[in-house]
Design a protein around this motif. Structure first.
Motif, PDB file in Angstrom:
ATOM      1  N   VAL A 157       0.838  -1.204   0.000  1.00 19.38           N
ATOM      2  CA  VAL A 157       0.000   0.000   0.000  1.00 19.38           C
ATOM      3  C   VAL A 157       0.874   1.255   0.000  1.00 19.38           C
ATOM      4  N   LEU A 158       1.897   1.259   0.848  1.00 17.47           N
ATOM      5  CA  LEU A 158       2.801   2.408   0.896  1.00 17.47           C
ATOM      6  C   LEU A 158       3.505   2.621  -0.445  1.00 17.47           C
ATOM      7  N   LEU A 159       4.025   1.565  -1.010  1.00 20.20           N
ATOM      8  CA  LEU A 159       4.756   1.682  -2.276  1.00 20.20           C
ATOM      9  C   LEU A 159       3.838   2.107  -3.413  1.00 20.20           C
ATOM     10  N   ALA A 160       2.618   1.574  -3.444  1.00 20.87           N
ATOM     11  CA  ALA A 160       1.671   1.966  -4.485  1.00 20.87           C
ATOM     12  C   ALA A 160       1.290   3.441  -4.355  1.00 20.87           C
ATOM     13  N   THR A 161       1.159   3.911  -3.116  1.00 22.86           N
ATOM     14  CA  THR A 161       0.831   5.316  -2.897  1.00 22.86           C
ATOM     15  C   THR A 161       1.968   6.220  -3.367  1.00 22.86           C
ATOM     16  N   LEU A 162       3.191   5.846  -3.060  1.00 27.44           N
ATOM     17  CA  LEU A 162       4.339   6.625  -3.523  1.00 27.44           C
ATOM     18  C   LEU A 162       4.380   6.685  -5.049  1.00 27.44           C
ATOM     19  N   ALA A 163       4.091   5.558  -5.691  1.00 28.93           N
ATOM     20  CA  ALA A 163       4.089   5.526  -7.153  1.00 28.93           C
ATOM     21  C   ALA A 163       2.997   6.424  -7.719  1.00 28.93           C
ATOM     22  N   ALA A 164       1.826   6.425  -7.078  1.00 28.82           N
ATOM     23  CA  ALA A 164       0.722   7.259  -7.552  1.00 28.82           C
ATOM     24  C   ALA A 164       1.049   8.744  -7.410  1.00 28.82           C
ATOM     25  N   VAL A 165       1.648   9.112  -6.297  1.00 31.48           N
ATOM     26  CA  VAL A 165       2.049  10.510  -6.101  1.00 31.48           C
ATOM     27  C   VAL A 165       3.108  10.899  -7.119  1.00 31.48           C
ATOM     28  N   GLU A 166       4.106  10.065  -7.268  1.00 31.10           N
ATOM     29  CA  GLU A 166       5.208  10.372  -8.181  1.00 31.10           C
ATOM     30  C   GLU A 166       4.721  10.532  -9.614  1.00 31.10           C
ATOM     31  N   ALA A 167       3.739   9.731 -10.013  1.00 37.35           N
ATOM     32  CA  ALA A 167       3.246   9.786 -11.387  1.00 37.35           C
ATOM     33  C   ALA A 167       2.576  11.114 -11.711  1.00 37.35           C
ATOM     34  N   GLU A 168       1.971  11.736 -10.730  1.00 36.77           N
ATOM     35  CA  GLU A 168       1.250  12.997 -10.972  1.00 36.77           C
ATOM     36  C   GLU A 168       2.132  14.235 -10.857  1.00 36.77           C
ATOM     37  N   LEU A 169       3.293  14.106 -10.230  1.00 37.73           N
ATOM     38  CA  LEU A 169       4.102  15.292  -9.961  1.00 37.73           C
ATOM     39  C   LEU A 169       4.536  16.047 -11.211  1.00 37.73           C
ATOM     40  N   PRO A 170       5.026  15.385 -12.282  1.00 42.52           N
ATOM     41  CA  PRO A 170       5.443  16.163 -13.462  1.00 42.52           C
ATOM     42  C   PRO A 170       4.312  16.996 -14.060  1.00 42.52           C
ATOM     43  N   GLY A 171       3.116  16.416 -14.148  1.00 41.67           N
ATOM     44  CA  GLY A 171       1.993  17.163 -14.701  1.00 41.67           C
ATOM     45  C   GLY A 171       1.602  18.342 -13.847  1.00 41.67           C
ATOM     46  N   LEU A 172       1.596  18.147 -12.535  1.00 37.64           N
ATOM     47  CA  LEU A 172       1.242  19.242 -11.629  1.00 37.64           C
ATOM     48  C   LEU A 172       2.306  20.333 -11.650  1.00 37.64           C
ATOM     49  N   ALA A 173       3.572  19.938 -11.758  1.00 40.51           N
ATOM     50  CA  ALA A 173       4.645  20.933 -11.848  1.00 40.51           C
ATOM     51  C   ALA A 173       4.527  21.737 -13.132  1.00 40.51           C
ATOM     52  N   ALA A 174       4.162  21.082 -14.232  1.00 41.87           N
ATOM     53  CA  ALA A 174       3.994  21.788 -15.505  1.00 41.87           C
ATOM     54  C   ALA A 174       2.830  22.768 -15.431  1.00 41.87           C
ATOM     55  N   ILE A 175       1.743  22.360 -14.795  1.00 42.63           N
ATOM     56  CA  ILE A 175       0.597  23.264 -14.631  1.00 42.63           C
ATOM     57  C   ILE A 175       0.996  24.480 -13.804  1.00 42.63           C
ATOM     58  N   TYR A 176       1.758  24.242 -12.736  1.00 44.21           N
ATOM     59  CA  TYR A 176       2.220  25.348 -11.886  1.00 44.21           C
ATOM     60  C   TYR A 176       3.091  26.314 -12.691  1.00 44.21           C
ATOM     61  N   ASP A 177       3.971  25.779 -13.539  1.00 42.52           N
ATOM     62  CA  ASP A 177       4.900  26.614 -14.306  1.00 42.52           C
ATOM     63  C   ASP A 177       4.213  27.355 -15.451  1.00 42.52           C
ATOM     64  N   ASP A 178       3.192  26.743 -16.056  1.00 41.07           N
ATOM     65  CA  ASP A 178       2.669  27.239 -17.332  1.00 41.07           C
ATOM     66  C   ASP A 178       1.549  28.262 -17.194  1.00 41.07           C
ATOM     67  N   HIS A 179       1.029  28.471 -16.005  1.00 42.39           N
ATOM     68  CA  HIS A 179      -0.067  29.428 -15.840  1.00 42.39           C
ATOM     69  C   HIS A 179       0.488  30.782 -15.412  1.00 42.39           C
ATOM     70  N   ALA A 180       0.460  31.711 -16.356  1.00 47.18           N
ATOM     71  CA  ALA A 180       1.056  33.031 -16.114  1.00 47.18           C
ATOM     72  C   ALA A 180       0.379  33.760 -14.972  1.00 47.18           C
ATOM     73  N   SER A 181      -0.945  33.580 -14.841  1.00 49.10           N
ATOM     74  CA  SER A 181      -1.657  34.282 -13.776  1.00 49.10           C
ATOM     75  C   SER A 181      -1.194  33.814 -12.405  1.00 49.10           C
ATOM     76  N   LEU A 182      -0.865  32.528 -12.285  1.00 54.76           N
ATOM     77  CA  LEU A 182      -0.360  31.997 -11.021  1.00 54.76           C
ATOM     78  C   LEU A 182       1.065  32.479 -10.766  1.00 54.76           C
ATOM     79  N   GLN A 183       1.901  32.413 -11.794  1.00 53.29           N
ATOM     80  CA  GLN A 183       3.280  32.861 -11.634  1.00 53.29           C
ATOM     81  C   GLN A 183       3.356  34.347 -11.277  1.00 53.29           C
ATOM     82  N   ASP A 184       2.420  35.117 -11.831  1.00 54.46           N
ATOM     83  CA  ASP A 184       2.393  36.551 -11.521  1.00 54.46           C
ATOM     84  C   ASP A 184       2.128  36.800 -10.044  1.00 54.46           C
ATOM     85  N   ARG A 185       1.367  35.900  -9.399  1.00 60.80           N
ATOM     86  CA  ARG A 185       1.045  36.074  -7.983  1.00 60.80           C
ATOM     87  C   ARG A 185       2.168  35.616  -7.071  1.00 60.80           C
TER      88      ARG A 185
END
Length: 501
Positions: free
Chosen positions: A310-338
């Motif tokens: 369960v622990l290992l599967a949870t880590l894998a699930a979190v890790e899989a989403e991180l690149p996409g969430l980081a890209a969303i954080y970087d790519d939204h100018a309105s967020l970066q402006d704040r």
């Protein structure tokens, strides 16, 4: 004479690390010595009846040293003229023990709002409070065109109570003052006279989101005081819990920072990932926050056999989403402006206050207790050190992002190398004292404990990292608009309860 030479000239009192008793005249020399040695950090300041203690860290040498001073006639020499981080400690010492810092920079009330039935409750002779509660005192303002905005102590949503007094010109914040103490629980008094195992429940509840880190610092202080290390398997399990706690909180903070910039999608996804981590905690250790799982001598329960996948599967699930969430954080100018350029904490201020954790590392302070004082599994698997220099909200987010990835790496290593054996070693009933440093998700927790000959707590002080971070939030918000305060506040995410004791 250097700070450490000056301290070592005092009478040795034992303890781990060594504590030295200085005469008031010797202690009075410390501010000048500290002013000449900016690399020596003040970690903590606390007291016992008629005795004041201070803990120092030489960051270059990685050395800890403790100094004590008798408070003759209820007074002792102040350290705040040389170390501004001492101000709130000195205010706390005055209210809990009735000891006044001579030459202190600020002696206004802090924890005591005038509503306690007893004054100076931890002094040898507490007094009865016969004075009606008064209004809080704030610093004076001079000039024209400003006004004040009082916020709190009651806030919207589920949040701890604290009062913020903004002085503004138009929308620009020119000063922020905090007033805490609303969650004072008398924790120190509740711990006194109890065994470490009994008092551990109070440490676990000092700040609920750091229950593992505070419990671990408390346990390690008790173990060092009695020279009884926890079994290896317990040390590994503690490290797993500590990194799980860091992972859950960093995911939560990242999401809420985005939400405070009116961008709710990351909060929804990161909140879902945090929930998965908390559920994995419950499966592995029987409690979502892992409260009361770390105890003096080891851990209260072993890792459930079926929980490893369960622990290992949870880590894998979190890790899989991180690149996409980081890209969303970087790519939204309105967020970066704040977030970019907002709430800047200058590196020199972070260094002067010895700010730990994300707050310090986002402002170029290269300190992590796991690296400075490696123990258990961290000795063989050191964490990475994510450091930024910009010191703004964005830098604090990016340090969290890097530490999320690193915690996943560490957790996989710890789970793969989990040694067999016992998980608990009873502590002997004997005296001693020690200071323990544990790197929680906010920064290093410094817990000092002294046991009497029967193994009961004679004195204790758990120092949350927020003690040294709250004052810096006041500095970081200056020059920002009022609407950006929630962003600054959440990017610091200081604990109210952790400093209200």
């Amino acid at each position: 004479m250097s700070v450490f030479d000056l301290i070592r000239a005092g009478a040795p009192q034992g303890g781990r690390p060594a504590r030295h008793l200085l005469a008031p005249a010797q202690f009075a020399q410390l501010p000048a010595a500290l002013a000449a040695e900016p690399a020596v950090a003040l970690l903590s300041l606390w007291a016992e009846p008629a005795l004041v203690h201070a803990a120092f860290l030489d960051e270059a040498a990685g050395a800890l040293l403790l100094a004590s001073c008798p408070a003759e006639s209820g007074h002792y020499p102040a350290l705040s003229p040389a170390r501004p981080g001492a101000v709130r400690f000195e205010r706390m010492v005055r209210e809990l023990w009735g000891l006044t810092a001579e030459g202190g920079q600020d002696l206004r009330p802090w924890l005591d709002h005038g509503r306690w039935p007893l004054t100076t409750p931890l002094a040898a002779r507490p007094g009865r409070n016969g004075v009606p509660a008064g209004q809080p005192t704030f610093l004076p303002i001079e000039g024209e065109g400003w006004h004040q905005i009082p916020v709190g102590p009651v806030h919207a949503g589920i949040i701890e109570p604290g009062h913020f007094r903004f002085t503004v010109q138009g929308e620009m914040v020119v000063r922020l003052e905090q007033r805490l103490g609303y969650t004072h629980k008398g924790t120190l008094g509740l711990m006194l006279g109890k065994s470490p195992r009994t008092a551990a429940r109070f440490a676990a509840r000092l700040s609920g989101d750091s229950t593992v880190a505070h419990s671990l610092a408390f346990a390690e202080a008790a173990e060092a005081a009695t020279a009884t290390p926890a079994p290896p398997r317990a040390q590994w399990l503690r490290a797993v819990m500590l990194e799980q706690e860091r992972l859950a909180n960093h995911l939560n903070d990242w999401g809420f920072i985005c939400n405070d910039a009116a961008f709710a999608f990351p909060l929804a996804r990161l909140g879902l990932l945090r929930e998965a981590v908390l559920r994995a905690n419950a499966a592995a250790f029987g409690h979502r926050l892992m409260m009361d799982r770390v105890v003096p001598g080891g851990v209260a329960a072993d890792l459930a056999e079926a929980a490893l996948p369960v622990l290992l599967a949870t880590l894998a699930a979190v890790e899989a989403e991180l690149p996409g969430l980081a890209a969303i954080y970087d790519d939204h100018a309105s967020l970066q402006d704040r977030v970019v350029g907002t709430g800047v904490l200058r590196p020199d201020l972070a260094a002067r206050f010895a700010a730990g954790g994300v707050v310090g590392r986002a402002s170029a302070r290269r300190f992590d207790a796991r690296l400075a004082f490696p123990a258990g599994p961290y000795a063989g698997s050191p964490p990475g050190l994510a450091v930024r220099e910009a010191g703004d909200v964005d830098a604090r987010v990016r340090v969290r992002m890097a530490e999320i990835t690193d915690s996943i790496r560490l957790l996989r290593r710890f789970l793969a190398t989990l040694p067999p054996g016992e998980i608990y070693q009873p502590l002997p009933q004997r005296g001693g004292e020690a200071l323990a440093l544990v790197e929680g998700f906010r920064g290093e927790i410094a817990t000092w404990m002294a046991l009497d000959d029967g193994g009961l707590i004679r004195a204790v002080f758990p120092r949350d990292p927020s003690w040294l971070q709250w004052p810096l939030l006041e500095a970081a918000v200056e020059g920002n608009i009022v609407a950006d305060f929630p962003l600054c506040n959440k990017s610091f995410n200081c604990s109210y309860s952790g400093v209200d004791l």
